[in-house]
Design a protein around this motif. Structure first.
Motif, PDB file in Angstrom:
ATOM      1  N   LEU A  41       0.829  -1.206   0.000  1.00 37.88           N
ATOM      2  CA  LEU A  41       0.000   0.000   0.000  1.00 37.88           C
ATOM      3  C   LEU A  41       0.865   1.257   0.000  1.00 37.88           C
ATOM      4  O   LEU A  41       0.587   2.221  -0.741  1.00 37.88           O
ATOM      5  CB  LEU A  41      -0.938  -0.012   1.205  1.00 37.88           C
ATOM      6  N   ARG A  42       1.933   1.254   0.789  1.00 35.99           N
ATOM      7  CA  ARG A  42       2.834   2.409   0.793  1.00 35.99           C
ATOM      8  C   ARG A  42       3.476   2.597  -0.577  1.00 35.99           C
ATOM      9  O   ARG A  42       3.635   3.727  -1.058  1.00 35.99           O
ATOM     10  CB  ARG A  42       3.915   2.237   1.873  1.00 35.99           C
ATOM     11  N   LEU A  43       3.842   1.478  -1.205  1.00 42.40           N
ATOM     12  CA  LEU A  43       4.417   1.548  -2.548  1.00 42.40           C
ATOM     13  C   LEU A  43       3.396   2.122  -3.524  1.00 42.40           C
ATOM     14  O   LEU A  43       3.722   2.979  -4.355  1.00 42.40           O
ATOM     15  CB  LEU A  43       4.869   0.149  -2.993  1.00 42.40           C
ATOM     16  N   GLY A  44       2.155   1.654  -3.420  1.00 43.26           N
ATOM     17  CA  GLY A  44       1.103   2.172  -4.290  1.00 43.26           C
ATOM     18  C   GLY A  44       0.892   3.666  -4.101  1.00 43.26           C
ATOM     19  O   GLY A  44       0.642   4.399  -5.064  1.00 43.26           O
ATOM     20  N   GLN A  45       1.004   4.125  -2.869  1.00 38.43           N
ATOM     21  CA  GLN A  45       0.854   5.560  -2.593  1.00 38.43           C
ATOM     22  C   GLN A  45       2.015   6.348  -3.201  1.00 38.43           C
ATOM     23  O   GLN A  45       1.807   7.429  -3.769  1.00 38.43           O
ATOM     24  CB  GLN A  45       0.767   5.776  -1.087  1.00 38.43           C
ATOM     25  N   ARG A  46       3.237   5.811  -3.112  1.00 41.92           N
ATOM     26  CA  ARG A  46       4.384   6.493  -3.709  1.00 41.92           C
ATOM     27  C   ARG A  46       4.278   6.536  -5.227  1.00 41.92           C
ATOM     28  O   ARG A  46       4.681   7.514  -5.868  1.00 41.92           O
ATOM     29  CB  ARG A  46       5.690   5.798  -3.290  1.00 41.92           C
ATOM     30  N   LEU A  47       3.734   5.460  -5.807  1.00 36.31           N
ATOM     31  CA  LEU A  47       3.581   5.394  -7.263  1.00 36.31           C
ATOM     32  C   LEU A  47       2.353   6.158  -7.745  1.00 36.31           C
ATOM     33  O   LEU A  47       2.171   6.341  -8.943  1.00 36.31           O
ATOM     34  CB  LEU A  47       3.474   3.931  -7.708  1.00 36.31           C
ATOM     35  N   ALA A  48       1.500   6.572  -6.786  1.00 38.37           N
ATOM     36  CA  ALA A  48       0.259   7.301  -7.094  1.00 38.37           C
ATOM     37  C   ALA A  48      -0.660   6.482  -7.988  1.00 38.37           C
ATOM     38  O   ALA A  48      -1.198   6.978  -8.984  1.00 38.37           O
ATOM     39  CB  ALA A  48       0.569   8.659  -7.728  1.00 38.37           C
ATOM     40  N   VAL A  49      -0.846   5.200  -7.639  1.00 35.73           N
ATOM     41  CA  VAL A  49      -1.741   4.336  -8.410  1.00 35.73           C
ATOM     42  C   VAL A  49      -3.191   4.643  -8.048  1.00 35.73           C
ATOM     43  O   VAL A  49      -3.481   5.322  -7.064  1.00 35.73           O
ATOM     44  CB  VAL A  49      -1.435   2.841  -8.152  1.00 35.73           C
ATOM     45  N   ASP A  50      -4.089   4.136  -8.849  1.00 37.86           N
ATOM     46  CA  ASP A  50      -5.511   4.288  -8.539  1.00 37.86           C
ATOM     47  C   ASP A  50      -5.904   3.399  -7.364  1.00 37.86           C
ATOM     48  O   ASP A  50      -6.666   3.814  -6.484  1.00 37.86           O
ATOM     49  CB  ASP A  50      -6.368   3.953  -9.752  1.00 37.86           C
ATOM     50  N   TYR A  51      -5.382   2.170  -7.371  1.00 32.51           N
ATOM     51  CA  TYR A  51      -5.683   1.256  -6.275  1.00 32.51           C
ATOM     52  C   TYR A  51      -4.659   0.128  -6.242  1.00 32.51           C
ATOM     53  O   TYR A  51      -3.936  -0.122  -7.220  1.00 32.51           O
ATOM     54  CB  TYR A  51      -7.096   0.672  -6.381  1.00 32.51           C
ATOM     55  N   VAL A  52      -4.608  -0.549  -5.088  1.00 30.29           N
ATOM     56  CA  VAL A  52      -3.783  -1.742  -4.896  1.00 30.29           C
ATOM     57  C   VAL A  52      -4.733  -2.928  -4.725  1.00 30.29           C
ATOM     58  O   VAL A  52      -5.684  -2.857  -3.938  1.00 30.29           O
ATOM     59  CB  VAL A  52      -2.872  -1.607  -3.659  1.00 30.29           C
ATOM     60  N   GLU A  53      -4.475  -4.000  -5.462  1.00 27.05           N
ATOM     61  CA  GLU A  53      -5.349  -5.180  -5.412  1.00 27.05           C
ATOM     62  C   GLU A  53      -4.539  -6.430  -5.101  1.00 27.05           C
ATOM     63  O   GLU A  53      -3.490  -6.664  -5.716  1.00 27.05           O
ATOM     64  CB  GLU A  53      -6.074  -5.344  -6.746  1.00 27.05           C
ATOM     65  N   LEU A  54      -5.028  -7.227  -4.151  1.00 27.84           N
ATOM     66  CA  LEU A  54      -4.369  -8.461  -3.739  1.00 27.84           C
ATOM     67  C   LEU A  54      -5.362  -9.604  -3.915  1.00 27.84           C
ATOM     68  O   LEU A  54      -6.444  -9.581  -3.327  1.00 27.84           O
ATOM     69  CB  LEU A  54      -3.910  -8.378  -2.284  1.00 27.84           C
ATOM     70  N   ARG A  55      -4.986 -10.622  -4.691  1.00 23.84           N
ATOM     71  CA  ARG A  55      -5.929 -11.668  -5.084  1.00 23.84           C
ATOM     72  C   ARG A  55      -5.768 -12.927  -4.220  1.00 23.84           C
ATOM     73  O   ARG A  55      -5.105 -13.889  -4.610  1.00 23.84           O
ATOM     74  CB  ARG A  55      -5.751 -11.996  -6.567  1.00 23.84           C
ATOM     75  N   TYR A  56      -6.404 -12.915  -3.082  1.00 23.24           N
ATOM     76  CA  TYR A  56      -6.317 -14.049  -2.175  1.00 23.24           C
ATOM     77  C   TYR A  56      -7.357 -15.112  -2.523  1.00 23.24           C
ATOM     78  O   TYR A  56      -8.477 -14.792  -2.937  1.00 23.24           O
ATOM     79  CB  TYR A  56      -6.529 -13.602  -0.728  1.00 23.24           C
ATOM     80  N   ARG A  57      -6.957 -16.342  -2.273  1.00 25.77           N
ATOM     81  CA  ARG A  57      -7.899 -17.443  -2.452  1.00 25.77           C
ATOM     82  C   ARG A  57      -8.768 -17.616  -1.204  1.00 25.77           C
ATOM     83  O   ARG A  57      -9.949 -17.926  -1.289  1.00 25.77           O
ATOM     84  CB  ARG A  57      -7.131 -18.731  -2.744  1.00 25.77           C
ATOM     85  N   LYS A  58      -8.176 -17.420  -0.052  1.00 23.25           N
ATOM     86  CA  LYS A  58      -8.889 -17.556   1.214  1.00 23.25           C
ATOM     87  C   LYS A  58      -8.987 -16.195   1.902  1.00 23.25           C
ATOM     88  O   LYS A  58      -8.193 -15.297   1.640  1.00 23.25           O
ATOM     89  CB  LYS A  58      -8.185 -18.570   2.121  1.00 23.25           C
ATOM     90  N   ALA A  59      -9.949 -16.074   2.794  1.00 24.23           N
ATOM     91  CA  ALA A  59     -10.184 -14.800   3.466  1.00 24.23           C
ATOM     92  C   ALA A  59      -9.028 -14.448   4.401  1.00 24.23           C
ATOM     93  O   ALA A  59      -8.554 -15.293   5.158  1.00 24.23           O
ATOM     94  CB  ALA A  59     -11.490 -14.860   4.248  1.00 24.23           C
ATOM     95  N   VAL A  60      -8.578 -13.204   4.303  1.00 26.65           N
ATOM     96  CA  VAL A  60      -7.596 -12.654   5.240  1.00 26.65           C
ATOM     97  C   VAL A  60      -8.090 -11.268   5.651  1.00 26.65           C
ATOM     98  O   VAL A  60      -8.935 -10.676   4.975  1.00 26.65           O
ATOM     99  CB  VAL A  60      -6.186 -12.557   4.624  1.00 26.65           C
ATOM    100  N   ASN A  61      -7.542 -10.766   6.737  1.00 30.70           N
ATOM    101  CA  ASN A  61      -7.996  -9.475   7.252  1.00 30.70           C
ATOM    102  C   ASN A  61      -6.844  -8.485   7.295  1.00 30.70           C
ATOM    103  O   ASN A  61      -5.735  -8.808   7.728  1.00 30.70           O
ATOM    104  CB  ASN A  61      -8.580  -9.636   8.663  1.00 30.70           C
ATOM    105  N   ASN A  62      -7.144  -7.282   6.819  1.00 30.10           N
ATOM    106  CA  ASN A  62      -6.228  -6.158   6.959  1.00 30.10           C
ATOM    107  C   ASN A  62      -7.101  -4.904   6.939  1.00 30.10           C
ATOM    108  O   ASN A  62      -7.791  -4.637   5.950  1.00 30.10           O
ATOM    109  CB  ASN A  62      -5.218  -6.120   5.808  1.00 30.10           C
ATOM    110  N   PRO A  63      -7.111  -4.129   8.016  1.00 28.77           N
ATOM    111  CA  PRO A  63      -8.006  -2.969   8.099  1.00 28.77           C
ATOM    112  C   PRO A  63      -7.743  -1.903   7.043  1.00 28.77           C
ATOM    113  O   PRO A  63      -8.596  -1.047   6.807  1.00 28.77           O
ATOM    114  CB  PRO A  63      -7.758  -2.425   9.513  1.00 28.77           C
ATOM    115  N   ASN A  64      -6.590  -1.950   6.397  1.00 27.49           N
ATOM    116  CA  ASN A  64      -6.275  -0.965   5.370  1.00 27.49           C
ATOM    117  C   ASN A  64      -6.824  -1.341   3.992  1.00 27.49           C
ATOM    118  O   ASN A  64      -6.681  -0.571   3.040  1.00 27.49           O
ATOM    119  CB  ASN A  64      -4.759  -0.767   5.275  1.00 27.49           C
ATOM    120  N   PHE A  65      -7.422  -2.535   3.898  1.00 27.76           N
ATOM    121  CA  PHE A  65      -7.955  -3.007   2.622  1.00 27.76           C
ATOM    122  C   PHE A  65      -9.425  -3.368   2.780  1.00 27.76           C
ATOM    123  O   PHE A  65      -9.875  -3.744   3.867  1.00 27.76           O
ATOM    124  CB  PHE A  65      -7.185  -4.242   2.139  1.00 27.76           C
ATOM    125  N   THR A  66     -10.157  -3.288   1.676  1.00 29.98           N
ATOM    126  CA  THR A  66     -11.561  -3.697   1.632  1.00 29.98           C
ATOM    127  C   THR A  66     -11.670  -4.992   0.850  1.00 29.98           C
ATOM    128  O   THR A  66     -11.063  -5.144  -0.214  1.00 29.98           O
ATOM    129  CB  THR A  66     -12.421  -2.623   0.942  1.00 29.98           C
TER     130      THR A  66
END
Length: 350
Positions: A108-133
């Motif tokens: 996420l920090r890298l995405g902010q430095r690169l000024a991307v529209d969004y960061v996407e992580l493709r998990y197969r199983k549910a994981v939790n991170n409050p910084n992601f939806t």
């Protein structure tokens, strides 16, 4: 990317001298998938020219977590950081939840430095991170392979089993080799007929180079020995993953796609595979319904997304009504022209 010191480990970018060590970690980790392998970095960079940012956490020089990331930048489709485009699974795998979250936050920090529209992580199983939806619009389909061809057929839902039995009576043959040229020819025509831009042919070539021992092509031919269906498959950890498959117009009447997937199941079982991973499909799509016809229960995929510059969740689905005109027009393109134009678009649609 500079090292980020977090307690007693740091997060750094992958260099070529550690590819083998990275892959050993993927193989040894329970959640390590074919799509976490370092070969994807080579394939994506050489084929699509996207910038890869493969991160790993190291402790006393040992890898304790990894996260493959690819930056895609397009005026038409936006600027994204994804783990991993062209792959159905991705995200971080690590020795602990804390390390996994640290890798995600580094992305996420890298995405902010690169000024991307969004960061996407493709998990197969549910994981939790409050910084992601979390968003779940796709499901994956897989079945355990029985031990004989008859038992494999018997394990398939009755209606689809009847279709396969019908296909076995048609004058169809198949071969298994590494002929990615034929796979591309069939696949490119198949996706053109669906209104989807096809990849550059060198993508298939680069896949076959990077994963030479983990890839094959099953081609189905008609009575005239002409290819009518083909599928490029990956093999990893006792699974076969039919990944790029399709059929020509006559495939429907011949039921050659049904024949193809059944023969692939049998071949994979003989080769030592225990599971058939039919891959992801968008929920309620025709593809999802076809896979469910085998009697496979869909498993929701748990992708995470964090908006950076974007103000709303993107919708690049072909079911989006605003793409209907484009899709219908693309279906009418001459095949040769679709193969020329397709790679300029598909490189951003992984």
């Amino acid at each position: 990317m500079c090292a980020n010191h977090i307690t007693d480990y740091e997060i750094v970018k992958l260099e070529s001298n550690r590819y083998q060590e990275w892959d050993q970690y993927v193989v040894s980790h329970d959640e390590g998938s074919f799509f976490h392998l370092s070969g994807w970095k080579t394939v994506i960079e050489e084929t699509f020219k996207h910038q890869c940012h493969f991160l790993f956490a190291r402790q006393h020089n040992d890898i304790i977590g990894i996260l493959p990331l690819v930056e895609q930048k397009s005026r038409l489709f936006g600027h994204t950081l994804v783990s991993t485009p062209f792959c159905v699974y991705g995200g971080a795998i690590a020795n602990s939840e804390a390390i996994r979250i640290a890798l995600e936050d580094a992305a996420l920090r890298l995405g902010q430095r690169l000024a991307v529209d969004y960061v996407e992580l493709r998990y197969r199983k549910a994981v939790n991170n409050p910084n992601f939806t979390q968003f779940c619009h796709h499901s994956t389909f897989g079945l355990e392979l029985a031990t004989t061809p008859d038992d494999i057929l018997a394990s398939i839902k009755k209606k689809q089993r009847a279709v396969i039995r019908h296909s076995l009576k048609n004058d169809l043959s198949y071969r298994i080799d590494k002929d990615v040229d034929v796979a591309y020819q069939v696949y490119s025509e198949s996706v053109r007929n669906l209104g989807t831009p096809v990849f550059d042919k060198k993508y298939f070539t680069n896949l076959s180079k990077a994963f030479a021992d983990q890839l094959d092509v099953l081609t189905v031919t008609n009575a005239q020995n002409e290819p009518v269906s083909a599928v490029l498959s990956f093999y990893f950890k006792g699974e076969v993953l039919p990944y790029y498959g399709g059929g020509l117009h006559e495939a429907r009447a011949l039921k050659s796609n049904d024949f193809m997937y059944y023969q692939l199941m049998c071949h994979a079982q003989r080769s030592g595979c225990r599971r058939f991973d039919f891959g992801r499909s968008k929920d309620d799509s025709g593809s999802a319904k076809y896979k469910a016809s085998y009697g496979i229960t869909p498993e929701p995929l748990h992708y995470l997304r964090a908006l950076v510059r974007a103000t709303e969740q993107p919708n690049l689905s072909p079911n989006n009504p605003k793409y209907a005109l484009f899709i219908n027009g693309w279906k009418r393109l001459p095949l040769w022209l679709s193969r020329i134009l397709g790679p300029y678009l598909s490189k951003y649609l992984g």
